[in-house]
Design a protein around this motif. Structure first.
Motif, PDB file in Angstrom:
ATOM      1  N   ILE A 238       0.794  -1.333  -0.213  1.00  0.00           N
ATOM      2  CA  ILE A 238       0.172   0.198   0.013  1.00  0.00           C
ATOM      3  C   ILE A 238       0.713   1.831   0.186  1.00  0.00           C
ATOM      4  N   LYS A 239       0.600   2.369  -1.176  1.00  0.00           N
ATOM      5  CA  LYS A 239       1.444   3.640  -1.209  1.00  0.00           C
ATOM      6  C   LYS A 239       0.285   4.252  -1.196  1.00  0.00           C
ATOM      7  N   THR A 240       1.096   5.977  -0.390  1.00  0.00           N
ATOM      8  CA  THR A 240       0.379   6.356  -0.244  1.00  0.00           C
ATOM      9  C   THR A 240       0.939   8.006  -0.499  1.00  0.00           C
ATOM     10  N   LEU A 247      -1.561   6.238   7.633  1.00  0.00           N
ATOM     11  CA  LEU A 247      -2.632   4.877   6.668  1.00  0.00           C
ATOM     12  C   LEU A 247      -1.567   4.057   8.163  1.00  0.00           C
ATOM     13  N   SER A 268       5.271   3.532   1.674  1.00  0.00           N
ATOM     14  CA  SER A 268       4.493   2.777   1.404  1.00  0.00           C
ATOM     15  C   SER A 268       4.582   1.760   2.425  1.00  0.00           C
ATOM     16  N   LEU A 284      -9.846  -1.600   1.602  1.00  0.00           N
ATOM     17  CA  LEU A 284      -9.165  -1.178   0.090  1.00  0.00           C
ATOM     18  C   LEU A 284     -10.420   0.199  -0.072  1.00  0.00           C
ATOM     19  N   LEU A 287      -9.901   2.016   3.251  1.00  0.00           N
ATOM     20  CA  LEU A 287      -9.238   3.082   3.077  1.00  0.00           C
ATOM     21  C   LEU A 287      -8.852   4.456   2.809  1.00  0.00           C
ATOM     22  N   ILE A 288     -10.394   4.521   1.241  1.00  0.00           N
ATOM     23  CA  ILE A 288     -10.713   5.363   0.559  1.00  0.00           C
ATOM     24  C   ILE A 288     -11.351   6.049   1.169  1.00  0.00           C
ATOM     25  N   ILE A 294      -4.431   6.416  -1.488  1.00  0.00           N
ATOM     26  CA  ILE A 294      -4.163   5.752  -2.197  1.00  0.00           C
ATOM     27  C   ILE A 294      -3.767   5.763  -3.570  1.00  0.00           C
ATOM     28  N   PHE A 297      -1.925   0.021  -4.829  1.00  0.00           N
ATOM     29  CA  PHE A 297      -1.936  -0.964  -3.454  1.00  0.00           C
ATOM     30  C   PHE A 297      -2.747  -2.346  -4.471  1.00  0.00           C
TER      31      PHE A 297
END
Length: 317
Positions: A238-240, A247, A268, A284, A287-288, A294, A297
């Motif tokens: 998971i990269k933000t 996160l 990440s 997912l 998180l959104i 994001i 993912f």
């Protein structure tokens, strides 16, 4: 399993050098036609095991059976030894010879008679993609070509069992890929291959089964499929675009998240996840919904290297 149905079967196999036990009461079974990967740190006993299987080293105690026949280091059972092909990690090449003469010399040692000898040399040169180099001096070859030539020498007598000790050590990625392709072809025609390597990504691509050695013992021996099913966790990268701390706080509230590792240079996380596809889709969505920006993912599985390091750490503790 009936011994005669196995390519390799060892019983209580032990090798002791003075006070050091290199291989300790090892019980190994390898099915015909398998590519069996041998994994372990330096000093685990892999090379000693290979040497005993090749009848180069005599066991202190125990037995080795190859295709149902007992293997001994004396002069008995020469036909059994003809079934073996052994490529050690330090076998010298005669660099003053050209490629054809080198293979012809070893074909004579294997008692490959004319006209079959000439045809067999042509076959192995074609297999390892060195036909265009048959008249070249060995010292002019690249490291990868030399290793493929060594493999060609090892299979000249068409063995049923091929023992390869660190065959891709020091090779670049292209040379390793070429070597892997040759092994796949050999397996496709029914050859059994036992291969040790520290390049676990190569073993993961080649092997049907693996054995993990530690301090002379075989601590795990199973099919690669079974190993992944039992020990490989699902992971999510998971990269933000935002703050990693935010996160991580949100992940704490999701029950299928077990632990994570920060990949700081990518902003990440590598998340160990116990859920399936539906749960990862829910994560997912969650998180959104929580406002996490994001950027990436994707789901993956722990690879063979991760599994080995985990098992090695468990043994050490």
């Amino acid at each position: 399993m009936i011994v005669s149905e196995l390519a390799i079967a060892t019983f209580n196999l032990t090798k002791q050098f003075e006070r050091h036990v290199a291989v300790n009461k090892l019980e190994l079974e390898v099915q015909p036609g398998e590519v069996y990967g041998l994994i372990g740190p330096n000093g685990a006993g892999k090379t000693t095991l290979m040497r005993m299987l090749a009848a180069v080293e005599e066991p202190t105690t125990g037995e080795i059976h190859i295709y149902g026949d007992r293997l001994l280091t004396d002069n008995s059972h020469p036909r059994l030894k003809q079934k073996l092909g052994y490529l050690p990690d330090d076998f010298p090449l005669y660099e003053d010879l050209n490629v054809w003469d080198y293979l012809d010399y070893f074909a004579r040692l294997y008692h490959v008679k004319l006209p079959h000898r000439r045809r067999r040399i042509q076959e192995v040169l074609e297999l390892v993609q060195l036909t265009s180099k048959k008249d070249s001096n060995i010292k002019t070859l690249s490291r990868g070509m030399k290793q493929r030539l060594s493999l060609a020498r090892t299979i000249l007598h068409d063995p049923l069992l091929l023992l390869l000790d660190e065959p891709v050590s020091g090779l670049d990625p292209i040379a390793r890929m070429q070597f892997r392709e040759v092994i796949k072809i050999l397996q496709s025609v029914g050859m059994t291959v036992l291969i040790s390597s520290h390049v676990l990504s190569d073993l993961a691509e080649l092997c049907t089964s693996v054995g993990i050695m530690e301090l002379g013992s075989l601590v795990e021996s199973t099919s690669l499929k079974d190993l992944y099913e039992r020990l490989s966790h699902q992971q999510i990268i998971i990269k933000t675009l935002g703050d990693l701390t935010q996160l991580q706080q949100e992940l704490k509230g999701f029950s299928q998240v077990e632990e994570w590792e920060i990949i700081s240079h990518q902003n990440s996380l590598r998340v160990n996840f116990s859920g399936g596809d539906e749960e990862s889709a829910e994560l997912l969505k969650y998180l959104i919904h929580r406002g996490i920006p994001i950027a990436e993912f994707h789901c993956t599985q722990e690879d063979l290297e991760s599994i080995f390091l985990k098992l090695d750490h468990k043994q050490a503790s």
